[in-house]
Design a protein around this motif. Structure first.
Motif, PDB file in Angstrom:
ATOM      1  N   LEU A  20       0.832  -1.212   0.000  1.00  0.00           N
ATOM      2  CA  LEU A  20       0.000   0.000   0.000  1.00  0.00           C
ATOM      3  C   LEU A  20       0.864   1.258   0.000  1.00  0.00           C
ATOM      4  O   LEU A  20       0.596   2.213  -0.736  1.00  0.00           O
ATOM      5  CB  LEU A  20      -0.928   0.007   1.210  1.00  0.00           C
ATOM      6  CG  LEU A  20      -2.106  -0.957   1.150  1.00  0.00           C
ATOM      7  CD1 LEU A  20      -2.865  -0.930   2.474  1.00  0.00           C
ATOM      8  CD2 LEU A  20      -3.039  -0.601   0.020  1.00  0.00           C
ATOM      9  N   ASN A  23       2.423   1.575  -3.403  1.00  0.00           N
ATOM     10  CA  ASN A  23       1.429   2.057  -4.378  1.00  0.00           C
ATOM     11  C   ASN A  23       1.139   3.536  -4.174  1.00  0.00           C
ATOM     12  O   ASN A  23       1.027   4.300  -5.145  1.00  0.00           O
ATOM     13  CB  ASN A  23       0.143   1.248  -4.259  1.00  0.00           C
ATOM     14  CG  ASN A  23       0.231  -0.072  -4.983  1.00  0.00           C
ATOM     15  OD1 ASN A  23       1.130  -0.277  -5.794  1.00  0.00           O
ATOM     16  ND2 ASN A  23      -0.684  -0.983  -4.691  1.00  0.00           N
ATOM     17  N   LEU A  24       1.001   3.898  -2.899  1.00  0.00           N
ATOM     18  CA  LEU A  24       0.750   5.303  -2.617  1.00  0.00           C
ATOM     19  C   LEU A  24       1.925   6.167  -3.044  1.00  0.00           C
ATOM     20  O   LEU A  24       1.756   7.206  -3.698  1.00  0.00           O
ATOM     21  CB  LEU A  24       0.474   5.476  -1.112  1.00  0.00           C
ATOM     22  CG  LEU A  24       0.198   6.899  -0.643  1.00  0.00           C
ATOM     23  CD1 LEU A  24      -1.096   7.413  -1.260  1.00  0.00           C
ATOM     24  CD2 LEU A  24       0.121   6.939   0.866  1.00  0.00           C
ATOM     25  N   HIS A  27       2.076   6.205  -6.794  1.00  0.00           N
ATOM     26  CA  HIS A  27       1.002   7.059  -7.308  1.00  0.00           C
ATOM     27  C   HIS A  27       1.352   8.528  -7.103  1.00  0.00           C
ATOM     28  O   HIS A  27       1.167   9.356  -8.010  1.00  0.00           O
ATOM     29  CB  HIS A  27      -0.311   6.709  -6.616  1.00  0.00           C
ATOM     30  CG  HIS A  27      -1.455   7.545  -7.090  1.00  0.00           C
ATOM     31  ND1 HIS A  27      -1.988   7.421  -8.345  1.00  0.00           N
ATOM     32  CD2 HIS A  27      -2.146   8.546  -6.478  1.00  0.00           C
ATOM     33  CE1 HIS A  27      -2.958   8.303  -8.498  1.00  0.00           C
ATOM     34  NE2 HIS A  27      -3.078   8.994  -7.364  1.00  0.00           N
ATOM     35  N   LEU A  28       1.855   8.855  -5.923  1.00  0.00           N
ATOM     36  CA  LEU A  28       2.271  10.242  -5.671  1.00  0.00           C
ATOM     37  C   LEU A  28       3.406  10.668  -6.597  1.00  0.00           C
ATOM     38  O   LEU A  28       3.407  11.773  -7.136  1.00  0.00           O
ATOM     39  CB  LEU A  28       2.694  10.405  -4.208  1.00  0.00           C
ATOM     40  CG  LEU A  28       1.562  10.461  -3.190  1.00  0.00           C
ATOM     41  CD1 LEU A  28       2.140  10.482  -1.772  1.00  0.00           C
ATOM     42  CD2 LEU A  28       0.678  11.656  -3.404  1.00  0.00           C
TER      43      LEU A  28
END
Length: 142
Positions: A20, A23-24, A27-28
């Motif tokens: 997570l 991914n975060l 993504h950022l």
């Protein structure tokens, strides 16, 4: 076995949490990269568009100025030429009229002088004729 389950659970939670977080973070990072690229591209496009618009405006202003100067020069040259031609024509017409007037006046003066000369000579001739007739008649009558 409890330790094994705890390790397994810890490993699963850590994997999930790391996944997570990854991914975060990913993504950022991708959002940041997208935002930076979009900002850069929009800035470049805006600068290009602004440069093109300023160039077109400058080109239009320079062309307008140049065409205005050329038309003014052409108008001035044509007006100068036309006014010079008109003044020359008027000058020659006035000189021609003056010359015609002088010639006509001279002819009139010559004709008037000739008429005066002929009148005076006709009077003298008439007087001479009368005088000759009187003399002849006196000579023949006496």
């Amino acid at each position: 076995s409890h330790l094994l389950w705890s390790l397994l659970l810890y490993h699963l939670l850590w994997s999930l949490l790391s996944h997570l977080l990854w991914n975060l973070l990913s993504h950022l990072l991708w959002s940041l990269l997208y935002h930076l690229l979009w900002s850069l591209l929009s800035h470049l496009l805006w600068n290009l568009l602004s440069h093109l618009l300023w160039s077109l405006l400058l080109y239009h202003l320079l062309w307008s100025l140049l065409s205005h100067l050329l038309w003014s020069l052409l108008y001035h040259l044509l007006w100068s030429l036309l006014s010079h031609l008109l003044w020359s024509l008027l000058y020659h017409l006035l000189w021609s009229l003056l010359l015609c007037h002088l010639l006509w006046s001279l002819l009139y003066l010559l004709l008037w002088s000739l008429q005066y000369f002929l009148r005076s000579w006709s009077l003298k001739l008439a007087l001479l004729t009368v005088t000759v007739q009187e003399t002849v008649s006196r000579v023949f009558l006496t």
